[in-house]
Design an enzyme around this catalytic site. Structure first.
Site, PDB file in Angstrom:
ATOM      1  N   LYS A 129     -26.275 -26.480  10.359  1.00 26.69           N
ATOM      2  CA  LYS A 129     -27.403 -27.407  10.778  1.00 26.69           C
ATOM      3  C   LYS A 129     -28.509 -26.956  11.419  1.00 26.69           C
ATOM      4  O   LYS A 129     -28.423 -26.034  12.497  1.00 26.69           O
ATOM      5  CB  LYS A 129     -26.496 -28.611  11.756  1.00 26.69           C
ATOM      6  CG  LYS A 129     -27.387 -29.491  12.343  1.00 26.69           C
ATOM      7  CD  LYS A 129     -26.810 -30.521  12.966  1.00 26.69           C
ATOM      8  CE  LYS A 129     -27.945 -31.620  13.689  1.00 26.69           C
ATOM      9  NZ  LYS A 129     -27.309 -32.587  14.426  1.00 26.69           N
TER      10      LYS A 129
ATOM     11  N   LYS B  39     -27.070 -29.284   6.411  1.00 26.51           N
ATOM     12  CA  LYS B  39     -28.113 -30.282   7.054  1.00 26.51           C
ATOM     13  C   LYS B  39     -29.364 -29.576   7.476  1.00 26.51           C
ATOM     14  O   LYS B  39     -29.418 -28.780   8.082  1.00 26.51           O
ATOM     15  CB  LYS B  39     -27.520 -31.105   8.107  1.00 26.51           C
ATOM     16  CG  LYS B  39     -28.305 -32.234   8.647  1.00 26.51           C
ATOM     17  CD  LYS B  39     -27.465 -32.828   9.877  1.00 26.51           C
ATOM     18  CE  LYS B  39     -28.351 -33.946  10.402  1.00 26.51           C
ATOM     19  NZ  LYS B  39     -27.785 -34.270  11.672  1.00 26.51           N
TER      20      LYS B  39
ATOM     21  N   SER C 148     -32.609 -38.291   7.762  1.00 31.64           N
ATOM     22  CA  SER C 148     -33.753 -39.412   7.797  1.00 31.64           C
ATOM     23  C   SER C 148     -35.066 -39.181   7.439  1.00 31.64           C
ATOM     24  O   SER C 148     -35.727 -39.919   6.498  1.00 31.64           O
ATOM     25  CB  SER C 148     -33.651 -39.818   9.161  1.00 31.64           C
ATOM     26  OG  SER C 148     -34.238 -38.948  10.173  1.00 31.64           O
TER      27      SER C 148
HETATM   28  C1  PBG Z   1     -26.940 -35.517  16.215  1.00 29.32           C
HETATM   29  C2  PBG Z   1     -27.322 -35.707  14.833  1.00 29.32           C
HETATM   30  C3  PBG Z   1     -28.519 -35.832  14.605  1.00 29.32           C
HETATM   31  C4  PBG Z   1     -28.463 -36.277  13.054  1.00 29.32           C
HETATM   32  C5  PBG Z   1     -27.208 -36.322  12.693  1.00 29.32           C
HETATM   33  N1  PBG Z   1     -26.575 -36.115  13.891  1.00 29.32           N
HETATM   34  C6  PBG Z   1     -29.934 -35.780  15.271  1.00 29.32           C
HETATM   35  C7  PBG Z   1     -30.333 -34.359  15.745  1.00 29.32           C
HETATM   36  O1  PBG Z   1     -29.649 -33.426  15.576  1.00 29.32           O
HETATM   37  O2  PBG Z   1     -31.285 -34.363  16.238  1.00 29.32           O
HETATM   38  C8  PBG Z   1     -29.888 -36.478  12.202  1.00 29.32           C
HETATM   39  C9  PBG Z   1     -29.552 -37.460  11.142  1.00 29.32           C
HETATM   40  C10 PBG Z   1     -30.835 -37.910  10.181  1.00 29.32           C
HETATM   41  O3  PBG Z   1     -31.787 -37.119  10.439  1.00 29.32           O
HETATM   42  O4  PBG Z   1     -30.585 -38.506   9.475  1.00 29.32           O
HETATM   43  N2  PBG Z   1     -26.022 -36.588  16.836  1.00 29.32           N
END
Ligand code: PBG
Length: 324
Positions: A195, A248, A274
């Site tokens: 991630k 991700k 997103s």
């Molecule tokens: C953390 C989490 C995030 C996303 C999924 N799980 C946000 C982050 O790491 O800031 C982002 C998912 C997306 O942007 O669609 N709980």
């Protein structure tokens, strides 16, 4: 041998031929639909930066999930939006928290839907970080305790899969151990293994009100410049007990998906996040791209790169097209 003996256009002459030689395809089986669950009842509130995506209270959630399931989407992932946030994100591991109640309700009404829960405290902390904060530092080992408590409450509520997204070291091992010791050996762990610290999460943070209140996530999420490191991360998670590993974001990281798929022997998931969703929506609302075609091309590219499952806010729209 080359031209004129070889003509690659020969196999592109008709829809029939194209179908016969097509190497990859997208199916509704590949899709996982994310949902934002909030407190209250009768709430269905559009998220302005993610047209078509809503925050839903539990009573509104199940009908939406049912709609996706009848289109062939086998799984959902839940994100909680709690009413109160605090230093240690205590609502995250409240057995009666919003996600825990949502899971019980879904399992009650739609037991066949695969329920995945996001395991991370950032939506529940007042500082917006994914870990315990001390002197503006994010503590690793202290966070593991909270994550494993959170995962356990999700498992007890009936979640099929827990998905840690925090990027603390050792969380998969800790969660696996906790679940095994409490009789939840059958619960699946899908780790957000590679991630990245990405600006593509922007709209999600609006949706979940989870932007860090100081600093950024660069001390725990990965540097977008790195590729080899993703292999270390996924191999370690597999060793610690991850059943499924995730990359991700997806679209700017297709190379990572490809490398990871090549290296591991477990299913690979990718999160079409997103920002990737909102960019397509915005451009298509302006008439600058054909939204539907771009959406399907992006999802197919993620599949082609090697992801076996795709978490995407496009899930329902894509499933509708796949059902045509
Ligand atoms: C953390 C989490 C995030 C996303 C999924 N799980 C946000 C982050 O790491 O800031 C982002 C998912 C997306 O942007 O669609 N709980």
């Amino acid at each position: 041998m080359t031209f004129p003996v070889h003509r690659y256009r020969r196999l592109r002459q008709s829809e029939g031929l194209l179908k016969m030689v097509r190497e990859n395809s997208l199916s509704t089986d590949d899709l996982i639909e994310p949902f934002f669950v909030c407190e209250g009842s009768g709430v269905s509130q559009e998220i302005s930066s993610m047209p078509g995506v809503r925050r839903l209270s539990i009573d509104k959630l199940t009908s939406e999930i049912k709609a996706g399931y009848s289109l062939g989407i086998p799984a959902v992932i839940l994100f909680g939006i709690p009413e109160k946030k605090d230093d240690l994100g205590s609502e995250a591991y409240n057995p009666d928290g919003v996600v825990q109640r949502a899971v019980r309700e879904i399992k009650n009404v739609l037991p066949e839907v695969v329920v995945i829960t996001d395991v991370c405290i950032d939506e529940y902390t007042n500082h917006g970080h994914c870990g315990v904060v001390e002197d503006n530092r994010i503590l690793n080992d202290a966070t593991l305790e909270l994550l494993s408590k959170m995962a356990l409450t999700h498992a007890e509520a009936g979640a099929d899969i827990v998905a840690p997204s925090d990027m603390m070291d050792g969380r998969v091992q800790k969660i696996r151990k906790t679940l095994d010791e409490t009789g939840h050996q059958e619960k699946v762990i899908m780790s957000y293994a590679a991630k990245y610290a990405s600006a593509f999460y922007g709209p999600f943070r609006e949706a979940a009100d989870s932007s860090p209140q100081f600093g950024d996530r660069c001390s725990y999420q990965m540097d977008p410049a790195n590729s080899d490191e993703s292999i270390r991360e996924v191999l370690q998670d597999v060793e610690e007990g991850a059943d499924i590993v995730m990359v991700k974001p997806a679209l700017s990281y297709l190379d990572i998906i490809y490398r990871v798929r090549d290296k591991v022997n477990v299913p690979v998931a990718a999160y079409n996040v997103s920002g990737e969703y909102s960019m397509v929506k915005a451009a298509s609302q302006k008439g600058w791209v054909e939204g539907e075609r771009v959406m399907m091309e992006i999802l197919l590219s993620i599949k082609r790169a090697g992801a076996q499952m795709i978490l995407s806010y496009f899930a329902k729209e894509a499933a509708q097209i796949l059902n045509r």
